[in-house]
Scaffold this motif. Sequence first.
Motif, PDB file in Angstrom:
ATOM      1  N   PRO A  69       0.842  -1.198   0.000  1.00 52.50           N
ATOM      2  CA  PRO A  69       0.000   0.000   0.000  1.00 52.50           C
ATOM      3  C   PRO A  69       0.872   1.241   0.000  1.00 52.50           C
ATOM      4  CG  PRO A  69       0.085  -0.966   2.192  1.00 52.50           C
ATOM      5  CD  PRO A  69       0.806  -1.916   1.284  1.00 52.50           C
ATOM      6  N   ILE A  70       0.379   2.285  -0.639  1.00 49.28           N
ATOM      7  CA  ILE A  70       1.087   3.564  -0.631  1.00 49.28           C
ATOM      8  C   ILE A  70       0.750   4.293   0.668  1.00 49.28           C
ATOM      9  CG2 ILE A  70       1.239   5.826  -1.714  1.00 49.28           C
ATOM     10  CD1 ILE A  70       2.614   3.716  -3.334  1.00 49.28           C
ATOM     11  N   ALA A  71       1.771   4.828   1.301  1.00 47.93           N
ATOM     12  CA  ALA A  71       1.558   5.547   2.558  1.00 47.93           C
ATOM     13  C   ALA A  71       2.373   6.836   2.561  1.00 47.93           C
ATOM     14  CB  ALA A  71       1.957   4.678   3.751  1.00 47.93           C
ATOM     15  N   LEU A  72       1.776   7.879   3.106  1.00 49.39           N
ATOM     16  CA  LEU A  72       2.483   9.142   3.248  1.00 49.39           C
ATOM     17  C   LEU A  72       3.392   9.047   4.468  1.00 49.39           C
ATOM     18  CD1 LEU A  72       2.834  12.042   2.236  1.00 49.39           C
ATOM     19  CD2 LEU A  72       0.980  12.718   3.765  1.00 49.39           C
ATOM     20  N   VAL A 128       6.782  10.165  -4.687  1.00 51.61           N
ATOM     21  CA  VAL A 128       6.280  10.505  -6.021  1.00 51.61           C
ATOM     22  C   VAL A 128       4.915   9.868  -6.245  1.00 51.61           C
ATOM     23  CG1 VAL A 128       6.687  10.231  -8.494  1.00 51.61           C
ATOM     24  CG2 VAL A 128       8.589  10.817  -6.982  1.00 51.61           C
ATOM     25  N   ALA A 129       4.777   8.615  -5.828  1.00 50.19           N
ATOM     26  CA  ALA A 129       3.508   7.900  -6.013  1.00 50.19           C
ATOM     27  C   ALA A 129       2.385   8.551  -5.230  1.00 50.19           C
ATOM     28  CB  ALA A 129       3.683   6.440  -5.601  1.00 50.19           C
ATOM     29  N   VAL A 130       2.668   8.960  -3.994  1.00 46.23           N
ATOM     30  CA  VAL A 130       1.653   9.648  -3.178  1.00 46.23           C
ATOM     31  C   VAL A 130       1.205  10.921  -3.874  1.00 46.23           C
ATOM     32  CG1 VAL A 130       1.297  10.927  -1.044  1.00 46.23           C
ATOM     33  CG2 VAL A 130       2.374   8.687  -0.963  1.00 46.23           C
ATOM     34  N   ALA A 131       2.175  11.695  -4.375  1.00 44.38           N
ATOM     35  CA  ALA A 131       1.844  12.958  -5.048  1.00 44.38           C
ATOM     36  C   ALA A 131       1.006  12.734  -6.303  1.00 44.38           C
ATOM     37  CB  ALA A 131       3.131  13.700  -5.397  1.00 44.38           C
ATOM     38  N   ALA A 132       1.182  11.582  -6.947  1.00 46.95           N
ATOM     39  CA  ALA A 132       0.433  11.262  -8.163  1.00 46.95           C
ATOM     40  C   ALA A 132      -0.936  10.671  -7.867  1.00 46.95           C
ATOM     41  CB  ALA A 132       1.238  10.296  -9.025  1.00 46.95           C
ATOM     42  N   GLY A 133      -1.248  10.430  -6.595  1.00 46.73           N
ATOM     43  CA  GLY A 133      -2.551   9.904  -6.222  1.00 46.73           C
ATOM     44  C   GLY A 133      -2.675   8.397  -6.265  1.00 46.73           C
ATOM     45  N   ALA A 134      -1.552   7.684  -6.371  1.00 45.30           N
ATOM     46  CA  ALA A 134      -1.591   6.225  -6.385  1.00 45.30           C
ATOM     47  C   ALA A 134      -1.945   5.706  -4.997  1.00 45.30           C
ATOM     48  CB  ALA A 134      -0.248   5.655  -6.837  1.00 45.30           C
ATOM     49  N   ASP A 135      -2.630   4.561  -4.948  1.00 45.94           N
ATOM     50  CA  ASP A 135      -2.969   3.977  -3.648  1.00 45.94           C
ATOM     51  C   ASP A 135      -2.295   2.635  -3.404  1.00 45.94           C
ATOM     52  OD1 ASP A 135      -4.381   2.322  -5.353  1.00 45.94           O
ATOM     53  OD2 ASP A 135      -6.350   3.023  -4.724  1.00 45.94           O
ATOM     54  N   ARG A 136      -1.592   2.114  -4.412  1.00 44.77           N
ATOM     55  CA  ARG A 136      -0.884   0.841  -4.270  1.00 44.77           C
ATOM     56  C   ARG A 136       0.318   0.837  -5.204  1.00 44.77           C
ATOM     57  NH1 ARG A 136      -0.922  -3.968  -2.034  1.00 44.77           N
ATOM     58  NH2 ARG A 136      -2.633  -3.271  -0.724  1.00 44.77           N
ATOM     59  N   ALA A 137       1.348   0.096  -4.800  1.00 48.31           N
ATOM     60  CA  ALA A 137       2.544  -0.039  -5.632  1.00 48.31           C
ATOM     61  C   ALA A 137       2.807  -1.510  -5.919  1.00 48.31           C
ATOM     62  CB  ALA A 137       3.759   0.582  -4.933  1.00 48.31           C
ATOM     63  N   VAL A 138       3.335  -1.784  -7.094  1.00 46.81           N
ATOM     64  CA  VAL A 138       3.719  -3.143  -7.463  1.00 46.81           C
ATOM     65  C   VAL A 138       5.099  -3.108  -8.101  1.00 46.81           C
ATOM     66  CG1 VAL A 138       1.346  -3.937  -7.813  1.00 46.81           C
ATOM     67  CG2 VAL A 138       2.645  -3.060  -9.756  1.00 46.81           C
ATOM     68  N   LEU A 139       5.781  -4.248  -8.060  1.00 48.02           N
ATOM     69  CA  LEU A 139       7.071  -4.396  -8.727  1.00 48.02           C
ATOM     70  C   LEU A 139       7.352  -5.873  -8.896  1.00 48.02           C
ATOM     71  CD1 LEU A 139       9.181  -5.462  -6.342  1.00 48.02           C
ATOM     72  CD2 LEU A 139       9.287  -3.046  -5.774  1.00 48.02           C
ATOM     73  N   VAL A 140       8.342  -6.174  -9.727  1.00 44.90           N
ATOM     74  CA  VAL A 140       8.868  -7.531  -9.831  1.00 44.90           C
ATOM     75  C   VAL A 140      10.311  -7.494  -9.349  1.00 44.90           C
ATOM     76  CG1 VAL A 140       9.569  -9.375 -11.396  1.00 44.90           C
ATOM     77  CG2 VAL A 140       7.310  -8.352 -11.611  1.00 44.90           C
ATOM     78  N   ALA A 141      10.610  -8.314  -8.342  1.00 44.39           N
ATOM     79  CA  ALA A 141      11.903  -8.292  -7.672  1.00 44.39           C
ATOM     80  C   ALA A 141      12.702  -9.550  -7.966  1.00 44.39           C
ATOM     81  CB  ALA A 141      11.696  -8.180  -6.157  1.00 44.39           C
TER      82      ALA A 141
END
Length: 208
Positions: free
Chosen positions: A92-95, A167-180
Motif C-alpha cells: 500500500p502507498i503511505a504518506l 512521487v507515487a503519493v503525489a500522483a494519487g496512487a494507492d498501491r505499488a507493485v514491482l517484480v523483484a
Amino acid sequence: MAGLIKAWVHGWALSRGVGIPVAEPDGYRLDVGRPGHRVRYVLADARAVESRARSLKEPGTWLKVSGSRDEVAKTVPPEWEVGPPEYLMSAPIALRPVMAAPEPYRAELVGDGVVTDVVVRAPDGSCAATGRVAIAGGTAVIDQVVTEPEHQRRGLGRFVMRRLDEVAVAAGADRAVLVATEEGRALYLTLGWTVATEITAAHLPEEN
C-alpha cells in the motif's frame, strides 16, 4: 492477482517506452522491438505455458509467467532458456516523513509526472543509485531500482524506494507493485512489501 498483473504490465510498458499492452486470452502481449527482446507475453496462469511456448518460434521471444520456475522449466521445450525466480510484490502507498539522501549523496527527480526517475549522485557527480516509478491508473509500478556495487550497503536502496513512494503519493496512487529478484525481495520485505506470486521468465535466445 489479475489486477496486480494488469497494473504491472501497463506500468512496465510505460517505464520501458514500449507500445500499449495487448490483452490476449491467456494474458498480455507487449511488442518490445529490441535486440534480444522482440516480443513479450505475460501469462497469468502457468497452465497456459505449454501451448503458448510451443506456438512461438521466433528468437527474441520472452514469456513472463505467474508460476514457479520448476513449473515453467518442465513445461517449455528445451530450446527455451529459463531464468531464476522473480517475485511480483505489492505494498500500500503511505504518506511518510520526507527522507533526506544519506550523506554525502544528493538526489534529483527527473520525469514528466507519468514516469519519474530518482537519481542519486555521489560527490563526484557519478550515478550511485537509481529507481523509476510509472503511474498506471491508481497504481505505482516500481522499476529499475539499482545501486551501483561500490555504493551498496549505505542505505541508498531504502532511500530510493522512499523517494519513489513520495512521487507515487503525489500522483494519487494507492498501491505499488514491482517484480523483484531474489536479492531485491529481501530488501522489499523489510520495507513492508508482500509477495503476491512467483514470476518466471523464459526466452528463445537470439544468435549473436
